[in-house]
Structure formats: structure tokens, C-alpha cells
Design a protein around this motif. Sequence first.
Motif, PDB file in Angstrom:
ATOM      1  N   CYS A  15      37.755  41.478  33.515  1.00 11.20           N
ATOM      2  CA  CYS A  15      37.552  40.052  33.769  1.00 11.20           C
ATOM      3  C   CYS A  15      36.363  39.888  34.699  1.00 11.20           C
ATOM      4  O   CYS A  15      35.867  40.869  35.253  1.00 11.20           O
ATOM      5  CB  CYS A  15      38.802  39.431  34.397  1.00 11.20           C
ATOM      6  N   GLY A  16      35.930  38.654  34.869  1.00 10.72           N
ATOM      7  CA  GLY A  16      34.815  38.397  35.766  1.00 10.72           C
ATOM      8  C   GLY A  16      35.224  38.620  37.212  1.00 10.72           C
ATOM      9  O   GLY A  16      36.283  38.151  37.633  1.00 10.72           O
ATOM     10  N   GLY A  17      34.403  39.335  37.956  1.00 10.75           N
ATOM     11  CA  GLY A  17      34.672  39.524  39.395  1.00 10.75           C
ATOM     12  C   GLY A  17      35.043  40.948  39.773  1.00 10.75           C
ATOM     13  O   GLY A  17      35.096  41.282  40.956  1.00 10.75           O
ATOM     14  N   LEU A  18      35.289  41.805  38.771  1.00  8.97           N
ATOM     15  CA  LEU A  18      35.691  43.175  39.096  1.00  8.97           C
ATOM     16  C   LEU A  18      34.553  43.930  39.793  1.00  8.97           C
ATOM     17  O   LEU A  18      34.767  44.641  40.775  1.00  8.97           O
ATOM     18  CB  LEU A  18      36.122  43.933  37.833  1.00  8.97           C
ATOM     19  N   ILE A 134      48.368  54.030  47.857  1.00  3.60           N
ATOM     20  CA  ILE A 134      47.641  52.974  47.119  1.00  3.60           C
ATOM     21  C   ILE A 134      47.701  51.602  47.798  1.00  3.60           C
ATOM     22  O   ILE A 134      48.647  51.269  48.512  1.00  3.60           O
ATOM     23  CB  ILE A 134      48.132  52.832  45.659  1.00  3.60           C
ATOM     24  N   VAL A 135      46.660  50.841  47.520  1.00  2.85           N
ATOM     25  CA  VAL A 135      46.590  49.430  47.911  1.00  2.85           C
ATOM     26  C   VAL A 135      46.113  48.698  46.647  1.00  2.85           C
ATOM     27  O   VAL A 135      45.259  49.215  45.925  1.00  2.85           O
ATOM     28  CB  VAL A 135      45.569  49.247  49.072  1.00  2.85           C
ATOM     29  N   ALA A 136      46.682  47.518  46.379  1.00  2.00           N
ATOM     30  CA  ALA A 136      46.347  46.827  45.125  1.00  2.00           C
ATOM     31  C   ALA A 136      45.591  45.517  45.369  1.00  2.00           C
ATOM     32  O   ALA A 136      45.828  44.816  46.357  1.00  2.00           O
ATOM     33  CB  ALA A 136      47.621  46.539  44.335  1.00  2.00           C
ATOM     34  N   ILE A 137      44.690  45.234  44.439  1.00  2.00           N
ATOM     35  CA  ILE A 137      43.980  43.940  44.420  1.00  2.00           C
ATOM     36  C   ILE A 137      44.335  43.270  43.089  1.00  2.00           C
ATOM     37  O   ILE A 137      44.142  43.861  42.029  1.00  2.00           O
ATOM     38  CB  ILE A 137      42.451  44.146  44.506  1.00  2.00           C
ATOM     39  N   PRO A 138      44.884  42.044  43.126  1.00  2.00           N
ATOM     40  CA  PRO A 138      45.295  41.412  41.865  1.00  2.00           C
ATOM     41  C   PRO A 138      44.127  40.809  41.086  1.00  2.00           C
ATOM     42  O   PRO A 138      43.299  40.098  41.641  1.00  2.00           O
ATOM     43  CB  PRO A 138      46.238  40.295  42.329  1.00  2.00           C
ATOM     44  N   LYS A 139      44.081  41.133  39.818  1.00  2.00           N
ATOM     45  CA  LYS A 139      43.100  40.517  38.914  1.00  2.00           C
ATOM     46  C   LYS A 139      43.806  40.190  37.616  1.00  2.00           C
ATOM     47  O   LYS A 139      44.635  40.972  37.143  1.00  2.00           O
ATOM     48  CB  LYS A 139      41.886  41.427  38.688  1.00  2.00           C
ATOM     49  N   THR A 140      43.584  39.043  37.097  1.00  2.00           N
ATOM     50  CA  THR A 140      44.025  38.707  35.746  1.00  2.00           C
ATOM     51  C   THR A 140      43.568  37.296  35.411  1.00  2.00           C
ATOM     52  O   THR A 140      43.754  36.376  36.216  1.00  2.00           O
ATOM     53  CB  THR A 140      45.553  38.788  35.545  1.00  2.00           C
ATOM     54  N   SER A 150      45.497  32.822  43.717  1.00  2.00           N
ATOM     55  CA  SER A 150      44.459  33.103  42.718  1.00  2.00           C
ATOM     56  C   SER A 150      44.303  34.595  42.541  1.00  2.00           C
ATOM     57  O   SER A 150      44.359  35.348  43.512  1.00  2.00           O
ATOM     58  CB  SER A 150      43.104  32.586  43.193  1.00  2.00           C
ATOM     59  N   SER A 151      44.083  35.001  41.298  1.00  2.00           N
ATOM     60  CA  SER A 151      43.746  36.392  40.996  1.00  2.00           C
ATOM     61  C   SER A 151      42.301  36.416  40.535  1.00  2.00           C
ATOM     62  O   SER A 151      41.815  35.431  39.956  1.00  2.00           O
ATOM     63  CB  SER A 151      44.627  36.920  39.866  1.00  2.00           C
ATOM     64  N   ILE A 152      41.641  37.543  40.743  1.00  2.00           N
ATOM     65  CA  ILE A 152      40.248  37.672  40.304  1.00  2.00           C
ATOM     66  C   ILE A 152      40.176  37.443  38.784  1.00  2.00           C
ATOM     67  O   ILE A 152      40.996  37.980  38.043  1.00  2.00           O
ATOM     68  CB  ILE A 152      39.700  39.076  40.652  1.00  2.00           C
ATOM     69  N   ASP A 295      35.085  33.312  41.930  1.00  2.00           N
ATOM     70  CA  ASP A 295      35.621  34.656  41.673  1.00  2.00           C
ATOM     71  C   ASP A 295      34.855  35.724  42.461  1.00  2.00           C
ATOM     72  O   ASP A 295      35.442  36.705  42.918  1.00  2.00           O
ATOM     73  CB  ASP A 295      35.594  34.975  40.170  1.00  2.00           C
ATOM     74  N   ARG A 296      33.550  35.542  42.593  1.00  2.00           N
ATOM     75  CA  ARG A 296      32.777  36.521  43.377  1.00  2.00           C
ATOM     76  C   ARG A 296      33.233  36.505  44.845  1.00  2.00           C
ATOM     77  O   ARG A 296      33.325  37.540  45.495  1.00  2.00           O
ATOM     78  CB  ARG A 296      31.284  36.177  43.332  1.00  2.00           C
TER      79      ARG A 296
END
Length: 362
Positions: A15-18, A134-140, A150-152, A295-296
Motif C-alpha cells: 500500500c502507499g506509505g510503506l 518484534i514490534v508491529a506497525i499497522p498498514k492496510t 488510521s493504518s498506513i 500517509d507519508r
Amino acid sequence: MKNKKIGILTSGGDCGGLNAAVRSIFYRAKNKYNMDVFGIQDGTAGLMKKPVAAIRLNHKIFGGYLLRQGGTFLGSTNKGNPFKFPTTDGKFADKSKEIIEGYHSMNLDGLIIIGGDGSMQILKKLAKEGNMKIVAIPKTIDNDVGATESSIGFHTAVDVATQALDNLQSTAASHRRSMILEVMGRDAGHIALNAGIAGGADVILIPEINYSIMGIIKKLNSMKKQDIQHSLIVVAEAVKKENGARVLHKYIDGEQRLGGIGDYIAKELMKKTDVECRVTTLGHVQRGAPPTASDRILASAFGVYAVDLINQKKFDRMVAWRDRRVVDVPIEEGIRTYKNVERKDSLVETALSLDIYLGDNV
Ligand code: F6P
């Protein structure tokens, strides 16, 4: 003292922003903590390789266009649960040990995973079994991770769908047609609802609210009475047929994926009225588009915070956006708190008061 070493992987649908997130992680890790940062390629598939497929990140990599580019330059995969990995002979194998071995072979002080709820679930299980930090960053783009506002990727997808409606409006008006736009979002209607409001849709169909073809026809007829002969209809990919059947598209590889509800709505409307319909299925342009400013920014803020968590040895956490700032929550919360559209959401009321048809008994 030896530099700390961290890894990053992007997992699940892109997705955009990764790229913006990876860039921000690198800057924070290198500039503040002098960590060595490795980008693991193709998600967990990169950890299965021997040696692990990873690249050492440096400032030059991020000197150019990456911040602005959709997708993920590290590569990703949304196929193949490592606990039940499809093999070439059509069977399944447990590849979790290979991933855990790959992780330990890198001697990391922490791994940042950028993924949706599915990826987080898999990586959390791997982390538990393999003692991975691990540490997580949400994107979807689906924005269905309830623990974060908000998710990335979501804003970019909404922006693409809104622009599509802007473009469809003029041609709809020129030909007095009903333009149907099918958008992604899996079982959540967030993209459809947000883009539909922003793009001036007349009808928004989402999986969470029941509709009827007759209800849509009534809406189009009431517009005709106001001498409006064209309309914009947004439909989320997981909306079902009137009889409750899911609409799936069978691909050449035999896999069935959501798709085709736009055609169904068009067919039904053209069968029962003299309305001329055309269908646009937006598909993966919602994922591959250059990320919006929001998103950025979100990705950059998440990246910084995720590195700080690793530096503090605060593992098994997911970063989240709440009340205008980044916070952290247990990864389990990210997995557990699925969020789709609810009647009480402000945007449902907003759509209704804009005269948008959402369903019959809303
Ligand atoms: O979950 C993100 C998403 O883009 C959904 O909105 C969509 O249904 C799905 O992924 C498409 O996946 P694929 O890339 O496998 O076609």
C-alpha cells in the motif's frame, strides 16, 4: 560497544506509505541510536532463505524518490501462511522453524514488522514460538485494525477512489449514465464510505449495511424528479448479491477473490430500468498509488516510535494513532480489535444527511 542491529519487513498486501515507514525507521535508528538497519526482502519469505535475503540500508537508498513511491521496495507477500506453506507438490508444510532460524541467524536486537492483522497474527505466533523480539506497525488500505484510528495506506486508497469519482462525474453527466465504481476494502466498507462522501456519490453500498435494488432504483428516480439524470454509485467489493451470495472472481490460477459486485448491480439496474450503467473496478491502483501526504506523515511518525520501542526493549507492541499522537498497544489488541463500519459511526450519519442511499432501513 557493538552497534545494535534491527530488521524491518513488510508483510501482506502492499500500500502507499510503506517506503516512507522504512525510511523513517532507518533515519531514527541510524541517526539517533547508531543502529545497523537491515531490510528483509519479500516479507517472511526472505527469512526462509539461506542466507536470509536482506539488504543493509543506508542514507543513499532514501536520497531519491522512495518517500513518494507506492508499494514497498523491500517486496512483500500475502500468500503462504508459514505454518501451512503450500509446496510445489500441492501439499502443505510447516515452514515456521526456517523463519525462526533465519531470524536468529541475523542476531537482531529487534524486528519491525509492517503488516495488517493477518500478518500480525502470524508474526506474533512465530515470535512466541521462536522467541523473536518484534514490534508491529499497522498498514492496510482496508483500515480495519480497530486499535488504531488510521493504518498506513488507507488515506491513499481513499484518495485514489475519490479521484476516480471526480473523473467519473463528468463522463456520467455527459452521457446521463449511472457510473458504478467498485472499490477494495475486503469485509469493511471504510474505503467506499469515505471516498463516496468525498467524491459526492449518490449511492454507497457497503458490506455492513443491507441494500435492495429497488431501494437504489427509488433513489435514482427521486434524482430524476429533480432533473438529475446521472449518478455515481460506489460499491465495496465484499457487498453481496440481494440474495446474500458473495460475488467472487475466479482467476486463472484457480483462486477465487472478491470482485464483480459492480457488474451485478449494473446488470440488475439495467434489467429493471432504462438507466444506462457503466462499471469501473478500481483494483490495485488503490494500493500502488503514490502515498498521500497524510500517509507519508503517519508512516514517518510510526517509524520513529517503533524504533524507540525497540531501543527501550519494549517488544510485542503495536504502534497506533490515537487522539492526534502515536501510542503503543499490545500486538494482541491490534489483532483482536477488528473494526468495520458501524451504524453509530459519524460518517454513516454524514452520508445519510447528504442524501446518499446506503440501504433501506438505516
Ligand atoms: O487487504 C488489502 C486488499 O487490497 C483488499 O482490499 C483486497 O481484497 C485484497 O487485498 C486483494 O489482494 P490481492 O493483492 O491478493 O489481490
